[in-house]
Design a protein around this motif. Structure first.
Motif, PDB file in Angstrom:
ATOM      1  N   GLN A 271       0.833  -1.203   0.000  1.00 51.34           N
ATOM      2  CA  GLN A 271       0.000   0.000   0.000  1.00 51.34           C
ATOM      3  C   GLN A 271       0.865   1.249   0.000  1.00 51.34           C
ATOM      4  O   GLN A 271       1.758   1.400   0.826  1.00 51.34           O
ATOM      5  N   THR A 272       0.572   2.138  -0.907  1.00 45.98           N
ATOM      6  CA  THR A 272       1.268   3.419  -0.984  1.00 45.98           C
ATOM      7  C   THR A 272       0.541   4.444  -0.120  1.00 45.98           C
ATOM      8  O   THR A 272      -0.686   4.504  -0.105  1.00 45.98           O
ATOM      9  N   VAL A 273       1.312   5.234   0.622  1.00 50.96           N
ATOM     10  CA  VAL A 273       0.759   6.293   1.461  1.00 50.96           C
ATOM     11  C   VAL A 273       1.033   7.638   0.805  1.00 50.96           C
ATOM     12  O   VAL A 273       2.144   7.892   0.324  1.00 50.96           O
ATOM     13  N   VAL A 274       0.017   8.489   0.796  1.00 50.64           N
ATOM     14  CA  VAL A 274       0.134   9.831   0.223  1.00 50.64           C
ATOM     15  C   VAL A 274      -0.198  10.849   1.310  1.00 50.64           C
ATOM     16  O   VAL A 274      -1.289  10.826   1.883  1.00 50.64           O
ATOM     17  N   THR A 275       0.762  11.713   1.614  1.00 50.71           N
ATOM     18  CA  THR A 275       0.521  12.835   2.515  1.00 50.71           C
ATOM     19  C   THR A 275       0.625  14.113   1.691  1.00 50.71           C
ATOM     20  O   THR A 275       1.576  14.287   0.926  1.00 50.71           O
ATOM     21  N   PHE A 276      -0.356  14.974   1.844  1.00 51.91           N
ATOM     22  CA  PHE A 276      -0.413  16.172   1.008  1.00 51.91           C
ATOM     23  C   PHE A 276      -0.816  17.366   1.863  1.00 51.91           C
ATOM     24  O   PHE A 276      -1.404  17.213   2.939  1.00 51.91           O
ATOM     25  N   GLY A 277      -0.478  18.559   1.401  1.00 56.02           N
ATOM     26  CA  GLY A 277      -0.848  19.748   2.154  1.00 56.02           C
ATOM     27  C   GLY A 277      -0.229  20.990   1.562  1.00 56.02           C
ATOM     28  O   GLY A 277       0.141  21.028   0.378  1.00 56.02           O
ATOM     29  N   GLY A 278      -0.099  22.011   2.423  1.00 59.90           N
ATOM     30  CA  GLY A 278       0.457  23.272   1.974  1.00 59.90           C
ATOM     31  C   GLY A 278       0.297  24.333   3.041  1.00 59.90           C
ATOM     32  O   GLY A 278      -0.134  24.041   4.168  1.00 59.90           O
ATOM     33  N   PRO A 279       0.633  25.588   2.723  1.00 61.07           N
ATOM     34  CA  PRO A 279       0.496  26.669   3.699  1.00 61.07           C
ATOM     35  C   PRO A 279      -0.943  26.799   4.187  1.00 61.07           C
ATOM     36  O   PRO A 279      -1.896  26.716   3.409  1.00 61.07           O
ATOM     37  N   GLY A 280      -1.098  26.989   5.496  1.00 60.14           N
ATOM     38  CA  GLY A 280      -2.434  27.087   6.078  1.00 60.14           C
ATOM     39  C   GLY A 280      -2.792  28.501   6.475  1.00 60.14           C
ATOM     40  O   GLY A 280      -2.293  29.478   5.916  1.00 60.14           O
ATOM     41  N   ILE A 281      -3.663  28.633   7.476  1.00 61.58           N
ATOM     42  CA  ILE A 281      -4.141  29.925   7.960  1.00 61.58           C
ATOM     43  C   ILE A 281      -3.929  29.963   9.463  1.00 61.58           C
ATOM     44  O   ILE A 281      -4.379  29.072  10.187  1.00 61.58           O
ATOM     45  N   ARG A 282      -3.248  30.979   9.945  1.00 55.82           N
ATOM     46  CA  ARG A 282      -2.939  31.095  11.373  1.00 55.82           C
ATOM     47  C   ARG A 282      -4.223  31.290  12.185  1.00 55.82           C
ATOM     48  O   ARG A 282      -5.239  31.781  11.690  1.00 55.82           O
ATOM     49  N   ILE A 334      -3.048  19.804   6.022  1.00 54.39           N
ATOM     50  CA  ILE A 334      -2.373  18.536   5.783  1.00 54.39           C
ATOM     51  C   ILE A 334      -3.415  17.429   5.665  1.00 54.39           C
ATOM     52  O   ILE A 334      -4.419  17.423   6.389  1.00 54.39           O
ATOM     53  N   GLY A 335      -3.197  16.529   4.722  1.00 52.22           N
ATOM     54  CA  GLY A 335      -4.104  15.413   4.512  1.00 52.22           C
ATOM     55  C   GLY A 335      -3.341  14.132   4.285  1.00 52.22           C
ATOM     56  O   GLY A 335      -2.116  14.132   4.089  1.00 52.22           O
ATOM     57  N   ASN A 336      -4.069  13.031   4.307  1.00 44.09           N
ATOM     58  CA  ASN A 336      -3.417  11.729   4.177  1.00 44.09           C
ATOM     59  C   ASN A 336      -4.395  10.706   3.632  1.00 44.09           C
ATOM     60  O   ASN A 336      -5.592  10.761   3.892  1.00 44.09           O
ATOM     61  N   THR A 337      -3.838   9.759   2.862  1.00 41.21           N
ATOM     62  CA  THR A 337      -4.606   8.605   2.427  1.00 41.21           C
ATOM     63  C   THR A 337      -3.650   7.469   2.114  1.00 41.21           C
ATOM     64  O   THR A 337      -2.438   7.663   2.006  1.00 41.21           O
ATOM     65  N   GLY A 338      -4.186   6.283   2.000  1.00 42.02           N
ATOM     66  CA  GLY A 338      -3.409   5.118   1.586  1.00 42.02           C
ATOM     67  C   GLY A 338      -4.160   4.381   0.498  1.00 42.02           C
ATOM     68  O   GLY A 338      -5.394   4.291   0.526  1.00 42.02           O
TER      69      GLY A 338
END
Length: 456
Positions: A271-282, A334-338
């Motif tokens: 199973q491949t894991v994917v973590t994704f995201g970027g700049p957020g909001i304070r 930030i997000g995640n899936t497999g």
């Protein structure tokens, strides 16, 4: 001694003792009316809710610093301190200390978060004096006995070795490194590394306690069956002898890396894991609540767009989520899936497509109304025990929110307009994603995973 088993027994004992008395805690609006700003005779401040529904007391507290105060070359010091503070203190060795906790069904724990060194204490009302005294001893006279240090170090190294073959752990670490770089404390793993943990010595642990555990950054939240006068005396006995001021290293403001960027870590797993995201909001940004609401629409649960597109429509993953994360000096989403190795590319494409769509179009009015309704209603469940309420009250303090925030929250959510949500969506996701993929190389993904070697 198996302290994980001991802790489990304490939790079970506490649950059994209160089973016949357990009931739902106050609703948020009722709880808010009871929140007091208590200042002890010695000047220790706490947010406090007196609740005699069950004979329990829950306390959450934090000191400024956390993992951001680990020495640059030794990430994991704060985490190691957290694991060692209850391993013997005062005139009690590790075994005796834990036996005292176990005998009275007292829950005591510590953790090193990104910006804060946090602790939790939970006990039956009749055991409050002993519980608070054990906490005092842990904070002021921890032994850091070499035998205990090496045992905890071995446990940490064992966990790090497991993480070195865990696609989820590898993806999470790499994502923070991509987002913040290796030179900023936020880009370093709070649990340490296989290189850093063996180098941590007792002097590092004692120096961390000396610099971080102090009264000027202390924040406390208490919920339970105790009156204000008694609690004030307990707080003074517990925290009153701590140093007046912490000696914290400055942590620079940092913006997360600008998307799009993609990193790949090869690992031969099915199973491949994917973590994704970027700049957020304070947290105190005017767009924060709009971002919080629209983020729920995108990735906040089984009704979210990502869940619907990635799991329900395409069957690419069992679960997928995305959340906002805010720190004192930065913010992320930030997000995640497999997913199956041979469908990793399709999964990433589906996530990126949905990210682009909500950035360009924003949510619908129906989605916004449903998200608001859920976020307002779900808070009642989020605060349905004394421990949960104490955790929330501490977090509000750390976020520098007003003491009546619980009462104001729903109105702040209601004030988010469709235009606000569209603006926040564009701000969060308009640049694309930082993506970390951990799994089999694309050319190998269509092949079965290598079988483990068999014994001769």
């Amino acid at each position: 001694m198996n302290h994980l088993l001991t802790r489990a027994r304490r939790i079970a004992s506490l649950a059994v003792a209160c089973a016949a008395l357990t009931s739902l805690a106050s609703t948020p609006s009722q709880a808010a009316a009871k929140i007091q700003r208590l200042v002890s005779p010695g000047g220790i401040e706490a947010w406090f809710v007196q609740d005699a529904t069950v004979p329990l007391i829950a306390m959450e507290y934090a000191f400024g610093g956390g993992a951001s105060q680990d020495p640059a070359g030794k990430p994991g010091v704060g985490n190691m301190v957290a694991d060692l503070l209850d391993e013997g203190s005062g005139d009690l060795d590790s075994r005796t200390f834990h036996e005292r906790l176990d005998r009275r069904a007292i829950e005591l724990s510590f953790s090193s978060a990104r910006d804060y060194f946090r602790g939790s204490l939970r006990m039956l009302k009749d055991n409050k004096d002993e519980a608070f005294d054990l906490l005092r001893m842990a904070l002021t006279s921890a032994h850091f006995d070499p035998t205990d240090v090496e045992r905890i170090r071995a446990q940490m190294v064992s966990g790090l070795r497991r993480d070195s073959t865990s696609p989820t752990a590898l993806a999470g670490r790499k994502f923070l490194e991509v987002a913040f770089g290796g030179d900023h404390p936020y880009g370093r793993p709070s649990t340490g590394t296989l290189d850093s943990v063996p180098k941590i010595d007792v002097a590092d642990l004692k120096d961390y306690v000396r610099r971080v555990i102090a009264k000027d950054t202390l924040r406390v939240a208490v919920v339970g069956d105790v009156d204000a006068d008694t609690l004030g005396k307990l707080l003074d006995k517990t925290f009153g002898s701590l140093p007046a001021k912490a000696n914290l290293a400055a942590v620079a403001e940092v913006a997360a890396a600008k998307p799009p960027q993609r990193a790949f870590i090869p690992l031969d797993v099915p199973q491949t894991v994917v973590t994704f995201g970027g700049p957020g909001i304070r947290r105190h940004d005017p767009d924060f609540m709009a971002g919080f609401v629209v983020n729920h629409i995108l990735g906040g649960g089984s009704s979210s767009r990502l869940y619907r597109e990635v799991r329900e429509k395409r069957g690419l993953a069992y679960s997928v989520y995305e959340t906002l994360m805010w720190m004192d000096r930065s913010a992320l989403f930030i997000g995640n899936t497999g997913t199956r190795a041979d469908r990793a590319g399709e999964t990433v494409d589906a996530i990126e497509q949905e990210i682009r769509r909500i950035a360009e179009e924003g949510p619908t009015q129906k989605e916004l109304d449903e998200a608001k309704s859920y976020l307002k209603g779900s808070q009642m469940l989020a605060l349905d025990t004394s421990s949960k309420l104490a955790q929330a009250l501490l977090q509000y303090q750390l976020d520098r929110l007003p003491i009546d925030y619980i009462e104001k929250r729903n109105a702040i959510i209601d004030a988010v307009t469709l235009n606000d949500a569209k603006k926040a969506a564009q701000r969060l996701w308009g640049q694309g994603l930082l993506t970390v993929i951990v799994g089999r190389a694309p050319q190998a993904a269509a092949q079965p995973a290598a079988a483990p070697p068999t014994a001769n």
